[in-house]
Design a protein around this motif. Structure first.
Motif, PDB file in Angstrom:
ATOM      1  N   ASN A 126      41.635  55.345  36.946  1.00 45.40           N
ATOM      2  CA  ASN A 126      42.625  54.618  36.174  1.00 45.40           C
ATOM      3  C   ASN A 126      43.057  55.410  34.950  1.00 45.40           C
ATOM      4  O   ASN A 126      44.246  55.449  34.600  1.00 45.40           O
ATOM      5  N   ASN A 177      37.028  42.750  30.810  1.00 48.58           N
ATOM      6  CA  ASN A 177      38.442  43.082  30.917  1.00 48.58           C
ATOM      7  C   ASN A 177      39.340  41.950  30.423  1.00 48.58           C
ATOM      8  O   ASN A 177      40.391  42.212  29.829  1.00 48.58           O
ATOM      9  N   LEU A 223      40.423  46.469  38.229  1.00 51.48           N
ATOM     10  CA  LEU A 223      39.694  46.745  36.982  1.00 51.48           C
ATOM     11  C   LEU A 223      38.220  46.355  37.026  1.00 51.48           C
ATOM     12  O   LEU A 223      37.393  46.988  36.371  1.00 51.48           O
ATOM     13  N   GLN A 280      46.367  45.184  39.682  1.00 56.70           N
ATOM     14  CA  GLN A 280      45.374  45.608  38.692  1.00 56.70           C
ATOM     15  C   GLN A 280      44.202  44.638  38.598  1.00 56.70           C
ATOM     16  O   GLN A 280      43.070  45.037  38.348  1.00 56.70           O
TER      17      GLN A 280
END
Length: 468
Positions: A169, A390, A142, A138
């Motif tokens: 996603n 993020n 992201l 991930q």
């Protein structure tokens, strides 16, 4: 001796540089294939994030662990992202999109295969290992949407492309809410339960492996020609002019970006907590409704995907980043309040409606944050700015998931949801103070204007030289 520089000579220099940078601007047909492939393996990774949480009670009983331990399988995604952002963002800047895509899709497939070794109740540590590997994947996923959109898409479609990249996603999370309750029914026999879990794990591993092979064959670093004038200007910049650490420092000195980073973290952190704890919330008020709990999660994500697409198209047409972001944030708060006070009414159809409204705005906010950050921080790397967003989301996500979970255990679900409402209100107020400093749009406009300047300046320069 004439020392006076010809009028327009400096304009010629600036204009010539811009013209050189933008001369080869052209859109590639491959851009949609790259976008679809990225969205697909991002989908698979999103599915693996929530596949445990969507049937939390079933996995907790199968492995003989607490619901909180299963929550940590989802929170592992958030935890691993925080320390690994900067190394991966540096790698993205130095080595480019293709390497990041290869590593991300490979780890995603590897983690899925490791989980197949955890089909016995005493093998919970193996499923933790598989999930941690997927969480590493991930980190390589992201931060990619805004970077892929900028590198591959033109200025009039970049926001839409970013929304579609985020779609992958989100669709994976939606699938993770829908499919596990169907494939893994709530049965008491441990062997039958292991069989159903194995089907889900085998399907996931097969899809993840196929997507990795496609990435190896199809995914390219960048198009032959830059797709926009802003991207051409970045590509024309000498490598030695770029410093990764200096870029990070400039981002933290950008007050508007810091505000956005905090507000994005608050909103997305609430979404992570809500997704992770949704099964527990719904089962508390509607016992043995695991399938409908998954469908409510699906409703949240699908409505959010519609919101994201509409927002992306709207931004490409209007460029009203600040106004749109604030409006969506306010409606996320309204949706969360409506969901909070309807969850316990005893009518599932009402929960579906309010969850859909909440998802339309809260999930639809995700690509807005990426694109607004790209505007506020141009010409800094989109991978770095979106990565910092993020990190903020992961930190708040862990805090909110643990905090709301504890409140739900000691009080009730309504108190836990009001906890999230309070932070969404704070984020709404902070968003109002962000200034719309749209640097990327200004760069595109400036380069459009400088295209014609060399021609406009040619005659005066020739005349000046003829006098000497």
């Amino acid at each position: 001796m004439v020392k006076q520089e010809p009028a327009g000579a400096s304009a010629l220099t600036a204009g010539g540089q811009a013209a050189t940078a933008t001369a080869g601007v052209q859109l590639s047909r491959r851009r949609w294939v790259v976008l679809l492939l990225f969205s697909s393996y991002s989908l698979c990774n999103g599915f693996q994030w929530i596949q445990y949480g969507s049937i939390n009670n079933i996995f907790a009983r199968f492995y003989g662990v607490s619901a909180f331990a299963i929550d940590w399988l989802s929170m592992s995604y958030m935890l691993t992202y925080i320390p690994l952002l900067f190394p991966v963002a540096w790698l993205l800047d130095k080595r480019g999109l293709r390497l990041i895509a290869l590593v991300g899709s490979a780890l995603n497939a590897l983690g899925a295969w490791v989980k197949l070794g955890s089909l016995k109740p005493h093998l919970f540590p193996i499923t933790v290992l598989g999930q941690v590997i997927c969480s590493l994947s991930q980190v390589f996923i992201l931060g990619m949407p805004s970077r892929i959109a900028s590198v591959w898409f033109g200025s009039r479609e970049v926001s839409t492309a970013c929304s579609i990249a985020v779609f992958g996603n989100q669709l994976g999370i939606a699938t993770g809410f829908l499919v596990p309750p169907v494939l893994v029914p709530n049965v008491d026999d441990a062997e039958k339960l292991a069989y159903h879990i194995s089907i889900m794990f085998f399907m996931t591993a097969g899809v993840a492996t196929a997507l990795f092979i496609l990435v190896v064959i199809v995914f390219k670093e960048k198009p032959l020609h830059p797709p926009s004038q802003a991207q051409a200007l970045i590509q024309s910049r000498p490598t030695q002019e770029y410093s990764y650490m200096q870029s990070i420092l400039r981002l933290f000195r950008n007050a508007n970006f810091v505000l956005l980073m905090l507000t994005y973290g608050l909103n997305t952190g609430c979404f992570y907590a809500l997704s992770t704890l949704l099964n527990r919330m719904v089962i508390h008020h509607y016992p043995r409704e695991e399938v409908n709990a998954g469908r409510i999660g699906l409703t949240i994500i699908l409505s959010g995907m519609a919101g994201a697409l509409i927002s992306g198209v709207w931004l490409d047409r209007t460029k009203t980043y600040k106004q749109t972001t604030l409006a969506v944030y306010i409606m996320s708060l309204v949706g969360m309040i409506a969901y909070t006070f309807t969850l316990s009414l005893g009518h599932l159809w009402v929960v579906f409606v309010t969850a859909g409204i909440l998802g339309f705005f809260m999930t639809g906010y995700l690509p807005l944050g990426f694109e607004f950050a790209a505007e506020l921080t141009y010409p800094e790397s989109e991978g770095t700015s979106s990565g910092l967003l993020n990190v903020s989301a992961q930190i708040f996500g862990i805090a909110f998931t643990i905090g709301q979970g504890q409140i739900m255990d000691h009080f009730e679900t309504k108190a836990g949801n009001l906890f999230l409402c309070a932070f969404l209100l704070l984020g709404t107020i902070m968003t109002a103070f962000i200034k719309a400093d749209l640097r990327r749009q200004q760069a595109n406009l400036d380069n459009e204007q400088t295209k014609v300047m060399p021609e406009a300046c040619t005659d005066p320069i020739v005349l000046e030289e003829s006098k000497l």
